[in-house]
Design a protein around this motif. Structure first.
Motif, PDB file in Angstrom:
ATOM      1  N   THR A 355       7.916  43.108 -24.297  1.00 41.79           N
ATOM      2  CA  THR A 355       8.694  41.764 -25.248  1.00 41.79           C
ATOM      3  C   THR A 355       8.075  41.581 -26.193  1.00 41.79           C
ATOM      4  OG1 THR A 355       8.589  39.875 -23.278  1.00 41.79           O
ATOM      5  CG2 THR A 355       9.992  41.985 -22.587  1.00 41.79           C
ATOM      6  N   ASP A 356       8.383  40.792 -26.767  1.00 43.53           N
ATOM      7  CA  ASP A 356       7.890  39.986 -27.860  1.00 43.53           C
ATOM      8  C   ASP A 356       7.560  38.351 -27.048  1.00 43.53           C
ATOM      9  OD1 ASP A 356       8.159  41.565 -29.647  1.00 43.53           O
ATOM     10  OD2 ASP A 356       9.829  40.870 -30.316  1.00 43.53           O
ATOM     11  N   GLU A 357       7.773  37.882 -26.487  1.00 50.07           N
ATOM     12  CA  GLU A 357       8.139  36.523 -25.362  1.00 50.07           C
ATOM     13  C   GLU A 357       9.080  36.800 -24.249  1.00 50.07           C
ATOM     14  OE1 GLU A 357       8.600  31.763 -26.338  1.00 50.07           O
ATOM     15  OE2 GLU A 357       9.413  33.649 -27.703  1.00 50.07           O
ATOM     16  N   ILE A 358       8.390  36.456 -22.977  1.00 46.85           N
ATOM     17  CA  ILE A 358       8.832  35.857 -22.517  1.00 46.85           C
ATOM     18  C   ILE A 358       8.563  34.789 -21.465  1.00 46.85           C
ATOM     19  CG2 ILE A 358       7.011  36.843 -20.545  1.00 46.85           C
ATOM     20  CD1 ILE A 358       9.870  38.394 -19.215  1.00 46.85           C
ATOM     21  N   ARG A 359       9.287  34.026 -21.100  1.00 50.19           N
ATOM     22  CA  ARG A 359       9.951  33.125 -19.752  1.00 50.19           C
ATOM     23  C   ARG A 359      10.257  32.940 -18.317  1.00 50.19           C
ATOM     24  NH1 ARG A 359       9.306  27.563 -22.378  1.00 50.19           N
ATOM     25  NH2 ARG A 359      10.249  27.044 -20.596  1.00 50.19           N
ATOM     26  N   TYR A 360       9.307  32.422 -17.744  1.00 44.16           N
ATOM     27  CA  TYR A 360       9.899  32.239 -16.359  1.00 44.16           C
ATOM     28  C   TYR A 360       9.859  31.143 -16.132  1.00 44.16           C
ATOM     29  CZ  TYR A 360       7.644  37.297 -16.309  1.00 44.16           C
ATOM     30  OH  TYR A 360       7.778  38.736 -16.735  1.00 44.16           O
ATOM     31  N   ASP A 361      10.836  30.446 -15.825  1.00 41.80           N
ATOM     32  CA  ASP A 361      11.100  28.814 -15.595  1.00 41.80           C
ATOM     33  C   ASP A 361      11.568  28.996 -14.588  1.00 41.80           C
ATOM     34  OD1 ASP A 361      10.625  28.018 -18.516  1.00 41.80           O
ATOM     35  OD2 ASP A 361      12.014  28.587 -19.761  1.00 41.80           O
ATOM     36  N   LEU A 362      11.036  27.539 -13.618  1.00 39.53           N
ATOM     37  CA  LEU A 362      12.061  27.509 -12.068  1.00 39.53           C
ATOM     38  C   LEU A 362      12.437  25.829 -12.457  1.00 39.53           C
ATOM     39  CD1 LEU A 362       9.343  27.713 -10.193  1.00 39.53           C
ATOM     40  CD2 LEU A 362      10.490  29.154 -10.639  1.00 39.53           C
ATOM     41  N   ILE A 363      13.769  25.988 -13.340  1.00 40.62           N
ATOM     42  CA  ILE A 363      15.273  25.073 -13.378  1.00 40.62           C
ATOM     43  C   ILE A 363      14.554  23.909 -12.161  1.00 40.62           C
ATOM     44  CG2 ILE A 363      17.388  24.023 -14.294  1.00 40.62           C
ATOM     45  CD1 ILE A 363      17.647  26.857 -15.492  1.00 40.62           C
ATOM     46  N   GLY A 364      14.937  22.425 -13.586  1.00 37.11           N
ATOM     47  CA  GLY A 364      14.752  21.286 -12.271  1.00 37.11           C
ATOM     48  C   GLY A 364      13.054  21.167 -12.060  1.00 37.11           C
ATOM     49  N   LEU A 365      12.013  22.205 -12.188  1.00 39.93           N
ATOM     50  CA  LEU A 365      10.187  21.276 -11.564  1.00 39.93           C
ATOM     51  C   LEU A 365      10.049  21.931 -12.797  1.00 39.93           C
ATOM     52  CD1 LEU A 365       8.333  21.478  -9.343  1.00 39.93           C
ATOM     53  CD2 LEU A 365       8.230  23.480  -9.309  1.00 39.93           C
ATOM     54  N   ASN A 366       9.543  23.149 -13.257  1.00 35.76           N
ATOM     55  CA  ASN A 366       9.099  22.711 -14.724  1.00 35.76           C
ATOM     56  C   ASN A 366       9.279  23.876 -16.420  1.00 35.76           C
ATOM     57  OD1 ASN A 366       9.190  25.754 -14.229  1.00 35.76           O
ATOM     58  ND2 ASN A 366       7.691  26.409 -13.890  1.00 35.76           N
ATOM     59  N   SER A 367      11.178  23.945 -16.063  1.00 40.75           N
ATOM     60  CA  SER A 367      11.597  24.757 -17.402  1.00 40.75           C
ATOM     61  C   SER A 367      11.810  23.999 -18.410  1.00 40.75           C
ATOM     62  CB  SER A 367      13.039  25.345 -17.253  1.00 40.75           C
ATOM     63  OG  SER A 367      13.630  23.585 -16.699  1.00 40.75           O
ATOM     64  N   LEU A 368      11.855  22.570 -18.358  1.00 37.04           N
ATOM     65  CA  LEU A 368      11.956  22.082 -20.000  1.00 37.04           C
ATOM     66  C   LEU A 368      10.018  21.789 -20.317  1.00 37.04           C
ATOM     67  CD1 LEU A 368      13.758  18.412 -19.708  1.00 37.04           C
ATOM     68  CD2 LEU A 368      13.912  21.004 -20.550  1.00 37.04           C
ATOM     69  N   TYR A 369       9.092  21.618 -19.930  1.00 35.72           N
ATOM     70  CA  TYR A 369       7.429  20.904 -20.301  1.00 35.72           C
ATOM     71  C   TYR A 369       6.847  21.861 -19.343  1.00 35.72           C
ATOM     72  CZ  TYR A 369      10.194  16.585 -20.953  1.00 35.72           C
ATOM     73  OH  TYR A 369      11.426  15.697 -21.600  1.00 35.72           O
TER      74      TYR A 369
END
Length: 447
Positions: A355-369
């Motif tokens: 992919t051009d870009e991919i994010r793996y976020d844990l919402i409530g822990l690191n999804s914003l910052y």
């Protein structure tokens, strides 16, 4: 001294209707302004129009007008709005139909046209894109829209022809509020001091509930009362350009020195040279003063000659974003979510999916910052994994989100509430074009 009362009926495309109704019923306003276009909104509206030539206006146009038009007709309140989006012509037909169905009489409806410059796009290919510094021809993706930020000219013409409802496409936000001031006070369009002051008033009003405490509120630090019935702002403007910012008595929220300061600074790039289609506004000598409960006096402000170019917002099909989400709860929730993310990473590698870009976020822990800010000192007992991939290939986006959904039965334990979506993203680029390239005209319907 003559005064005009202007209220904000909406600060974005999907805003509430109740505060607008309250303004017309109780605010004793002369004008109500619905500001409903963000940067990408009109590009999305253009896509709707391409699929159906009768669409392309704001989705809530009919809902808002059925609620507000009879009240405005009863209270002699004029309506100005950019809800026409990509199709102001269709919008005034809708409003005419509503007026007829409601049994309203003697209503003149105007549509301001000319912001759509897509037909000229080929001549702009050598122009520099503001965001990248490269020529427009290097922009990847199909261009679907090109709309110039118009100023007050078309709205003024409609007001001079006694329009009661004025629908525009892409018009600079403060211009919607400035036009009735120029008309009512007969300001010369080259009286840049007055035009600058009027633009500052428009800027304070354009985001609706932000200046009445909505976006200002921060519990324990900046407490605001009764946000569930937030009132929208009113500007009581004098002929000399001074104004009082207030709201309807009894409505929720607040108008204070601090709420006005925050809104005054909102989205200002250069306070001494704030470029608009009508003036180069100067905010640097603006003075705000609390003069009573929910009432702030605004004085000062200036301006110089308007730019000789219009900014054009260009919408283009940029990519697809596929998003998959799944939740984990109970002891070890974070570790299971991290394992789930690792499984998806390995699955994509196994299938040679890029992919051009991919994010793996844990919402409530690191999804914003991400890892920049993490103040969590205790283990959470629930977390939601979100995996988002950006790609030009819809099939690849589909494969990514399917891998997230497959976590349901393929581990780790306890995953639930899985969801997936794929969106085609319309992005925005900006150029400047000559004012001479834009042909503004106004059409009318009457009931």
């Amino acid at each position: 001294m003559k005064t005009i009362r202007i209220g904000t009926g909406a600060g974005y495309a999907g805003d509430r209707i109740e505060p607008a109704i309250e303004l017309v019923e109780k605010g004793k306003i002369d004008y109500i302004i619905f500001e409903c276009l963000a940067e990408r909104t009109i590009a999305i509206a253009q896509e709707q129009k391409l699929k159906n030539p009768e669409k392309g206006y704001n989705d809530l146009l009919e809902y808002r007008m059925r609620n507000i038009l009879p009240l405005c007709n009863k209270n002699n309140t004029k309506i100005i709005t950019n809800m026409g989006a990509a199709n102001p012509k269709a919008a005034i037909e809708i409003i005419k139909k509503i007026a007829e169905e409601e049994g309203l009489k003697d209503i003149k409806i105007a549509a301001v046209l000319g912001d759509d410059v897509l037909k000229n796009i080929d001549k702009y290919m050598e122009y520099e894109v503001l965001e990248t510094g490269e020529k427009l021809k290097k922009l990847e993706g199909e261009i679907v829209s090109a709309n110039a930020y118009l100023g007050i000219d078309g709205i003024l013409e409609a007001l001079e022809n006694n329009a009661d409802v004025i629908i525009t496409g892409r018009v600079a936000d403060p211009s919607l509020f400035l036009a009735p001031l120029v008309y009512e006070f007969n300001w010369d369009i080259e009286d840049y001091k007055s035009i600058g002051k009027g633009t500052i008033i428009g800027h304070l009003l354009e985001c609706g509930g932000q200046v009445t405490g909505g976006y200002y509120a921060d519990p324990g630090h900046k407490d605001v009362k009764e946000l569930w019935k937030l009132g929208f702002p009113i500007a009581e403007v004098n002929e000399n350009g001074d104004a009082f910012i207030t709201k309807v008595d009894g409505s929720g929220g607040e108008v204070s020195l601090n709420t006005c300061k925050e809104q005054l600074l909102y989205e200002i790039h250069n306070p001494s040279e704030y470029l608009t289609p009508d003036v180069t506004a100067d905010f640097t000598n603006v003075k705000l003063k609390d003069v009573g409960k929910n009432k702030v006096l605004v004085t000062g402000g200036n301006g110089t000659e308007r730019p000789d170019k219009f900014k054009v917002s260009i919408g283009y099909k940029d990519c697809f974003i596929g998003t998959g989400e799944i939740s984990y709860g109970g002891s070890g929730a974070i570790e299971r979510a991290k394992l789930a993310a690792e499984i998806v990473k390995k699955r994509l590698e196994l299938q040679n999916i890029h992919t051009d870009e991919i994010r793996y976020d844990l919402i409530g822990l690191n999804s914003l910052y991400g890892d920049t800010i993490n103040i969590c000192s205790e283990e959470l007992n629930e977390v939601r994994l979100r995996i988002s991939a950006r790609t030009n290939d819809k099939d690849i986006a589909t494969k990514v989100v399917n891998e997230v959904e497959a976590l349901y039965t393929n581990g780790p334990a306890g995953g639930g509430g899985a969801e997936k979506s794929i969106k085609e993203i319309v992005s925005v680029a900006s150029i400047f074009i000559s004012r001479n390239d834009v042909n503004i005209r106004v059409i009318y319907e009457e009931v």
